[in-house]
Every structure is written in structure tokens, then in C-alpha cells.
Design a protein around this motif. Sequence first.
Motif, PDB file in Angstrom:
ATOM      1  N   THR A  15     -18.827 -31.902  16.670  1.00  0.00           N
ATOM      2  CA  THR A  15     -19.527 -32.761  17.620  1.00  0.00           C
ATOM      3  C   THR A  15     -18.839 -34.116  17.686  1.00  0.00           C
ATOM      4  N   ASN A  16     -19.070 -34.807  18.767  1.00  0.00           N
ATOM      5  CA  ASN A  16     -18.500 -36.137  18.956  1.00  0.00           C
ATOM      6  C   ASN A  16     -19.537 -37.025  19.632  1.00  0.00           C
ATOM      7  N   TYR A  17     -19.460 -38.331  19.337  1.00  0.00           N
ATOM      8  CA  TYR A  17     -20.431 -39.265  19.890  1.00  0.00           C
ATOM      9  C   TYR A  17     -19.749 -40.550  20.332  1.00  0.00           C
ATOM     10  N   ALA A  18     -20.306 -41.163  21.350  1.00  0.00           N
ATOM     11  CA  ALA A  18     -19.888 -42.511  21.695  1.00  0.00           C
ATOM     12  C   ALA A  18     -20.318 -43.454  20.579  1.00  0.00           C
ATOM     13  N   ASP A  19     -19.546 -44.496  20.368  1.00  0.00           N
ATOM     14  CA  ASP A  19     -19.870 -45.444  19.299  1.00  0.00           C
ATOM     15  C   ASP A  19     -21.272 -46.025  19.466  1.00  0.00           C
ATOM     16  N   SER A  20     -21.693 -46.202  20.700  1.00  0.00           N
ATOM     17  CA  SER A  20     -22.975 -46.850  20.969  1.00  0.00           C
ATOM     18  C   SER A  20     -24.177 -45.998  20.537  1.00  0.00           C
ATOM     19  N   VAL A  21     -23.965 -44.702  20.310  1.00  0.00           N
ATOM     20  CA  VAL A  21     -25.094 -43.842  19.948  1.00  0.00           C
ATOM     21  C   VAL A  21     -24.929 -43.182  18.589  1.00  0.00           C
ATOM     22  N   LYS A  22     -23.813 -43.398  17.945  1.00  0.00           N
ATOM     23  CA  LYS A  22     -23.579 -42.788  16.630  1.00  0.00           C
ATOM     24  C   LYS A  22     -24.670 -43.180  15.647  1.00  0.00           C
ATOM     25  N   GLY A  23     -25.135 -42.190  14.916  1.00  0.00           N
ATOM     26  CA  GLY A  23     -26.180 -42.440  13.931  1.00  0.00           C
ATOM     27  C   GLY A  23     -27.579 -42.414  14.507  1.00  0.00           C
ATOM     28  N   ARG A  24     -27.688 -42.390  15.841  1.00  0.00           N
ATOM     29  CA  ARG A  24     -29.010 -42.363  16.481  1.00  0.00           C
ATOM     30  C   ARG A  24     -29.236 -41.075  17.281  1.00  0.00           C
ATOM     31  N   PHE A  25     -28.192 -40.557  17.861  1.00  0.00           N
ATOM     32  CA  PHE A  25     -28.288 -39.347  18.689  1.00  0.00           C
ATOM     33  C   PHE A  25     -27.670 -38.174  17.943  1.00  0.00           C
ATOM     34  N   THR A  26     -28.234 -36.992  18.169  1.00  0.00           N
ATOM     35  CA  THR A  26     -27.698 -35.769  17.583  1.00  0.00           C
ATOM     36  C   THR A  26     -27.659 -34.674  18.639  1.00  0.00           C
ATOM     37  N   ILE A  27     -26.474 -34.122  18.845  1.00  0.00           N
ATOM     38  CA  ILE A  27     -26.325 -33.014  19.788  1.00  0.00           C
ATOM     39  C   ILE A  27     -26.347 -31.707  19.022  1.00  0.00           C
ATOM     40  N   SER A  28     -26.959 -30.704  19.615  1.00  0.00           N
ATOM     41  CA  SER A  28     -27.012 -29.392  18.982  1.00  0.00           C
ATOM     42  C   SER A  28     -27.079 -28.331  20.067  1.00  0.00           C
ATOM     43  N   ARG A  29     -26.854 -27.091  19.655  1.00  0.00           N
ATOM     44  CA  ARG A  29     -26.927 -26.026  20.640  1.00  0.00           C
ATOM     45  C   ARG A  29     -27.581 -24.797  20.036  1.00  0.00           C
ATOM     46  N   ASP A  30     -28.236 -24.043  20.880  1.00  0.00           N
ATOM     47  CA  ASP A  30     -28.835 -22.773  20.492  1.00  0.00           C
ATOM     48  C   ASP A  30     -28.306 -21.754  21.487  1.00  0.00           C
ATOM     49  N   ASN A  31     -27.229 -21.106  21.128  1.00  0.00           N
ATOM     50  CA  ASN A  31     -26.594 -20.181  22.061  1.00  0.00           C
ATOM     51  C   ASN A  31     -27.487 -18.982  22.385  1.00  0.00           C
ATOM     52  N   ALA A  32     -28.354 -18.628  21.471  1.00  0.00           N
ATOM     53  CA  ALA A  32     -29.273 -17.517  21.728  1.00  0.00           C
ATOM     54  C   ALA A  32     -30.242 -17.855  22.862  1.00  0.00           C
ATOM     55  N   LYS A  33     -30.591 -19.147  22.948  1.00  0.00           N
ATOM     56  CA  LYS A  33     -31.502 -19.598  24.001  1.00  0.00           C
ATOM     57  C   LYS A  33     -30.745 -20.179  25.194  1.00  0.00           C
ATOM     58  N   ASN A  34     -29.409 -20.197  25.079  1.00  0.00           N
ATOM     59  CA  ASN A  34     -28.584 -20.706  26.173  1.00  0.00           C
ATOM     60  C   ASN A  34     -28.901 -22.168  26.509  1.00  0.00           C
ATOM     61  N   THR A  35     -29.124 -22.967  25.459  1.00  0.00           N
ATOM     62  CA  THR A  35     -29.454 -24.377  25.673  1.00  0.00           C
ATOM     63  C   THR A  35     -28.667 -25.284  24.731  1.00  0.00           C
ATOM     64  N   VAL A  36     -28.493 -26.513  25.179  1.00  0.00           N
ATOM     65  CA  VAL A  36     -27.940 -27.584  24.359  1.00  0.00           C
ATOM     66  C   VAL A  36     -28.943 -28.731  24.386  1.00  0.00           C
ATOM     67  N   SER A  37     -29.172 -29.331  23.234  1.00  0.00           N
ATOM     68  CA  SER A  37     -30.147 -30.412  23.133  1.00  0.00           C
ATOM     69  C   SER A  37     -29.481 -31.709  22.704  1.00  0.00           C
ATOM     70  N   LEU A  38     -30.134 -32.796  23.042  1.00  0.00           N
ATOM     71  CA  LEU A  38     -29.704 -34.119  22.591  1.00  0.00           C
ATOM     72  C   LEU A  38     -30.935 -34.828  22.038  1.00  0.00           C
ATOM     73  N   GLN A  39     -30.993 -34.936  20.719  1.00  0.00           N
ATOM     74  CA  GLN A  39     -32.081 -35.648  20.060  1.00  0.00           C
ATOM     75  C   GLN A  39     -31.720 -37.121  20.009  1.00  0.00           C
ATOM     76  N   MET A  40     -32.575 -37.946  20.578  1.00  0.00           N
ATOM     77  CA  MET A  40     -32.293 -39.377  20.666  1.00  0.00           C
ATOM     78  C   MET A  40     -33.353 -40.138  19.882  1.00  0.00           C
ATOM     79  N   ASN A  41     -32.938 -40.796  18.825  1.00  0.00           N
ATOM     80  CA  ASN A  41     -33.840 -41.582  17.983  1.00  0.00           C
ATOM     81  C   ASN A  41     -33.489 -43.061  18.072  1.00  0.00           C
ATOM     82  N   SER A  42     -34.399 -43.880  17.602  1.00  0.00           N
ATOM     83  CA  SER A  42     -34.179 -45.342  17.581  1.00  0.00           C
ATOM     84  C   SER A  42     -33.686 -45.838  18.934  1.00  0.00           C
ATOM     85  N   LEU A  43     -34.352 -45.421  19.966  1.00  0.00           N
ATOM     86  CA  LEU A  43     -33.902 -45.750  21.325  1.00  0.00           C
ATOM     87  C   LEU A  43     -33.987 -47.242  21.592  1.00  0.00           C
ATOM     88  N   LYS A  44     -33.024 -47.719  22.381  1.00  0.00           N
ATOM     89  CA  LYS A  44     -32.926 -49.126  22.738  1.00  0.00           C
ATOM     90  C   LYS A  44     -33.027 -49.265  24.250  1.00  0.00           C
TER      91      LYS A  44
END
Length: 124
Positions: free
Chosen positions: A58-87
Motif C-alpha cells: 500500500t502507499n499513502y500521500a504524506d498528508s494522510v499517512k498514519g490516519r488513513f488505511t486502504i484495504s481490499r476484500d477481493n471476495a467481495k470485490n471491494t476496496v475500502s479507505l478507513q479514514m481516522n482523525s479527520l481534519k
Amino acid sequence: QLKLVESGGGLVQPGGSLRLSCAASGFTLDDYRIGWFRQAPGKEREGVSCITSSGGSTNYADSVKGRFTISRDNAKNTVSLQMNSLKPEDTAVYYCARIMGSCTIATMRIVGSWGQGTQVTVSS
């Protein structure tokens, strides 16, 4: 028709969390790297995060590192972006897209066209 549909946006207070989802229609997501982008009012669209087809890298922009997490569930054919500590500066329309080439955030190129995106607003 091949398309990606974003969902999960909304209004959240600073410090809050949201989970965005990117669902594929008409094709199998696990063949592709998938990237998340965002476009704030009056600004150019920018890369936020990217995940390889296996999910092993995975890769992240510096502005979101440590706050956002990308993941995927290929069985469900989806990719998610968990966004914490939003500004407030995370306020934007968020888009997902298939990526051609590498997951280098600054130079990600997409395959196909942009979807409608999902609005994220961070405000008190």
C-alpha cells in the motif's frame, strides 16, 4: 459496463472517522491496483492512497499517512479507505479508480473514467 462506485462519505466532525467503499461492477477488482483520489473545491485532484492487486503493498500521500488505511476484500470485490482523525483539510470529493502502472502516489494514472465520487465534509 465497467465501473467503480464510491460510497460512505458524509459530514463528520474534526477528529472523527469515516469508512469509504469502492465497489466494482462489470469486472473483477482483484486484477487491478486500485487508487483513491480526492478533489477539494478549487483544487486539483490529488492521489491519496493505492493498493496492489494482492493487497500486499500500500502507499499513502504524506498528508494522510498514519490516519488513513486502504484495504481490499477481493471476495467481495471491494476496496475500502478507513479514514481516522479527520481534519477540515480532508474535505473533498473522494474517488476510486483502477491504476495503470505503479502505485506511486504522485504519478498514479487511472484506467477508464472517473466515477461520481463521494463527498466527505469535515466540519464542526
